[in-house]
Each structure stands twice: as C-alpha cells, then as structure tokens.
Design an enzyme around this catalytic site. Sequence first.
Site, PDB file in Angstrom:
ATOM      1  N   SER A 189     -10.693  -0.511   3.064  1.00  0.00           N
ATOM      2  CA  SER A 189      -9.968  -0.595   4.346  1.00  0.00           C
ATOM      3  C   SER A 189      -9.574   0.806   4.784  1.00  0.00           C
ATOM      4  CB  SER A 189      -8.690  -1.421   4.196  1.00  0.00           C
ATOM      5  OG  SER A 189      -8.977  -2.708   3.725  1.00  0.00           O
ATOM      6  N   ARG A 236       0.839  -1.220   0.000  1.00  0.00           N
ATOM      7  CA  ARG A 236       0.000   0.000   0.000  1.00  0.00           C
ATOM      8  C   ARG A 236       0.866   1.260   0.000  1.00  0.00           C
ATOM      9  NH1 ARG A 236      -3.029  -3.576  -0.803  1.00  0.00           N
ATOM     10  NH2 ARG A 236      -5.154  -3.823  -0.017  1.00  0.00           N
ATOM     11  N   GLU A 247      -4.884   4.089   5.848  1.00  0.00           N
ATOM     12  CA  GLU A 247      -4.664   3.861   4.410  1.00  0.00           C
ATOM     13  C   GLU A 247      -5.345   4.969   3.603  1.00  0.00           C
ATOM     14  OE1 GLU A 247      -5.695  -0.030   2.314  1.00  0.00           O
ATOM     15  OE2 GLU A 247      -6.711   1.457   1.090  1.00  0.00           O
TER      16      GLU A 247
END
Length: 343
Positions: free
Chosen positions: A239, A164, A335
């Site tokens: 998420s 990520r 995130e």
Amino acid sequence: MKFKKNFSLKHLNTFGINVKSELFYELIDINDLPALLKKVKSENLRYFILGGGSNVLFIDDFNGLVIRIALKGIELIDKNDKYVHVKAMAGENWEDFVSFCVHNDWGGIENLTLIPGNVGTSPMQNIGAYGVEIKDTFIDLQALELETGKIRTFTKEDCQFGYRDSFFKNKGNGKYLIMSVTLRLTRKEHVINTTYGSVSEEIEKQGIKQPGLSDVMETIRRIRRIKLPDPAEIGNAGSFFKNPVLDAGHFQKLKNDYPKIPGFPAESGRIKTAAGWLIEKDGWKGHREGDAGVHDKQALVLVNHGNASGRAILSLAQKIKKSVENRFGVSLEMEVNIIDGKI
Ligand code: FAD
Ligand code: EPU
C-alpha cells in the site's frame, strides 16, 4: 570492516529503483556495531538503516552510508503451558519467521503471512493485515540508540503502537537501530481470526470446519497472491498510502454521495475508509505514466513497470493525492518511507 562504494540498491528495494549509495555496509555481526558507530561519528556520515527494502521509495542516490540489517538468529526464551516467548534478530526474514512459527504450531502471527521485509522492521509501522497487527503479540524489542551507543529495551507501551504507526516513525525516527524483537505466541487454545474480508468464506469453501494455524495462513496467502503484485515480478512497496480515518460527519457526507464507500469503525467514533476505493473511484486504477503506474487489481499499490525513477513514482503519488483531495476532501497520507539523498 568491509564497506562497498557506489553500491547499487536496485535489488535491495522492492520497487526496484536503480539508485546507488555512496557507502554500503551489511551488518551481519552485532559485535561490529561499536566500530560502525565510531566511523559514522568520526566521519560525520549520514546514514540510513535498510531492512528488506519493502517499504521505501528512494528518490535519489544516497549520499552517505546505507547499513543493511542482516543480523540472524531465533531463540526460544521462555515457555509455559500456554505460551512461548520467541526472540528473533532484526535481519530474519518476516515470512520465514511466520512459517517457522506456524510449523511449530505457535499461534498469533499466521494472519501476517506474505508481508515482505525483516522481523526487525515489523514494529516500525506496526505491520498489520487480515485483522491482526504485530502489537497483538509483541512483548518488547531491543534497540541501539545511535547517538549514544546505548542498548535500550522498549516495551509495548514504549513503542506507542497505532495504525501503521509507532514511536519509531515519530519521536524515535532515525534515532534507533532495532536489533531484535520478542513476541508471545500461543501453544494451545489458539485465537483463530478469520473475520477479515473473505477469509472465513474461503475456508468454508474448502470444507474446513475447524481451521488451524496453517489453514488460516495458506488461505490468506492465496487471497494475497491474487490481489497483490509480487515484487519479484513487478516493483512495488505494498500500500502506498494509509487508509484514512475520518470523523463521522465527514464520512456520512461521503456516504450520502457514494452509498458504496466502505467504512470500518475506528477509535473515538471515527470511521476508517479504504484509500484503494477512493483511488479507484477517482479513476486511477490501472493508470500508467511511463513505467510508473497504479496496480490494476489494487489501486492502493503503486508499481514500477520496469525502469521508473523514484521521482516518477513520487510524482504520480502526488497527483493521486491531489486528485483524491479535490474530489472527496480526504487527505491521503503516505505509508511508504520516501528516502532522498540527504537524510
Ligand atoms: P524497509 O523498507 O527496509 O525499511 C522501512 C523503514 O524502517 C525505513 O525507514 C528503515 O530505515 C526502517 N528500518 C528498517 N529496519 C530497521 C531496523 N532494524 N532498525 C531501525 N529502523 C529500521 N505492510 C503491512 O503492514 N501490511 C501488509 O499487509 C503489507 N503488505 C505488503 C505487500 C507487499 C507486496 C509489499 C512490497 C509490502 C507490504 N507491506 C505491508 C509493507 C512492508 O512489507 C512492511 O512495512 C515491512 O515491515 C517493511 O520491512 P522492511 O524490512 O522491508 O523495511
Ligand atoms: N478496494 C477497492 N478498490 C481497490 C482496492 C480496494 O474498492 O482497488 C476496497 C475493497 O473492495 C475493500 C477495501 O477497499 O472493500 C479494502 O481492500 P483490501 O482488503 O484489499 O485492503 P486495503 O485496505 O486496500 C489494507 C492494508 C494492507 C493489508 C490489507 C489486508 C493499509 C494501508 N493497507 O489494504 O496492507 O494487507 O488491508 O489487511 O492499511 C500494506 O500496508 O502495504 C498493505 C498491503
């Protein structure tokens, strides 16, 4: 060039947060870029580049110019016996692109089905799902350096992809406008990856012995539809936190106290655990504070039940972060990109 003023972004972010941007421009034609940059510079405008709005949380109205990327086009730029090189413009919808590739029997991104957003954003956080990341098929991208107006090609190495993560979330943050992305996909001898979670089990249940690209895509679509809320029905950005990567000692200590804690090998002997598990164990799953909430099927996903403000969702996220830290000694990293009015 047509700029919209006081433009609502409610339908342009998947959290459905009702904020406005002072100025808004939809970038459809690449030839508009020089004039757009000139305006930004001469008026000293703050700007924000918006793709599909599926990984952002706006916490204020945006004081400046939002540039929405709508550059379209898909081009086959190279082809041999084994591979195709496909270039897609940044404003192509990722899911449409995945379907298009699978339909052509080009393999490599079928596991990344049903991820919302644009093709041009896919390298930003090196999108990943079901054992595959965009870096696995990535060749290069073209980006405009906003300060100089120069176009630069970034190879896979230049992008510094991680979990990520990429150059564009770190040193390159806010400095480049990604214009197009080129991937290398297989034409034959596809690498079928069904190792994640229940994918192979689901495929077996259907009696499929040798799954093809579309079998994998359809199976993952089914699994995702059960687990994840559809932003068209309930606002969310997937998420909210990254899965934490812990050193082996810390993980073992947690494992002694919580034998069921999930753990997956990560780089340098470290262990990646599941933020969703920690949040659920800490009692937050399904929790709701006004219209800000935690999804009842996936604790890693924060949701907007209707009219939550960005600040209400952020405040809930901060409470969860603190609580998880107190209980497990694990610091969760967001995130989702938090966008305030003053970028
Ligand atoms: P946006 O939210 O519009 O932007 C994200 C960031 O990228 C912002 O900082 C923005 O300024 C920047 N940006 C956007 N376009 C450009 C550009 N052309 N040039 C430079 N900067 C740019 N992600 C995963 O990795 N895996 C998943 O499985 C996954 N599942 C999801 C499921 C759901 C239901 C949702 C809502 C989200 C999910 N996501 C997932 C997160 C998200 O879809 C991805 O991160 C996606 O790549 C974001 O794309 P976007 O175009 O919507 O980006
Ligand atoms: N889990 C729980 N409770 C929950 C949620 C998860 O116990 O409420 C446990 C599961 O039982 C499983 C583990 O956590 O053991 C992993 O769960 P899942 O397979 O649902 O995946 P995840 O780790 O929660 C990650 C990505 C997703 C991606 C999936 C599939 C991150 C931050 N998230 O989620 O990406 O789709 O794996 O690969 O890495 C996103 O980035 O927005 C996103 C949705």
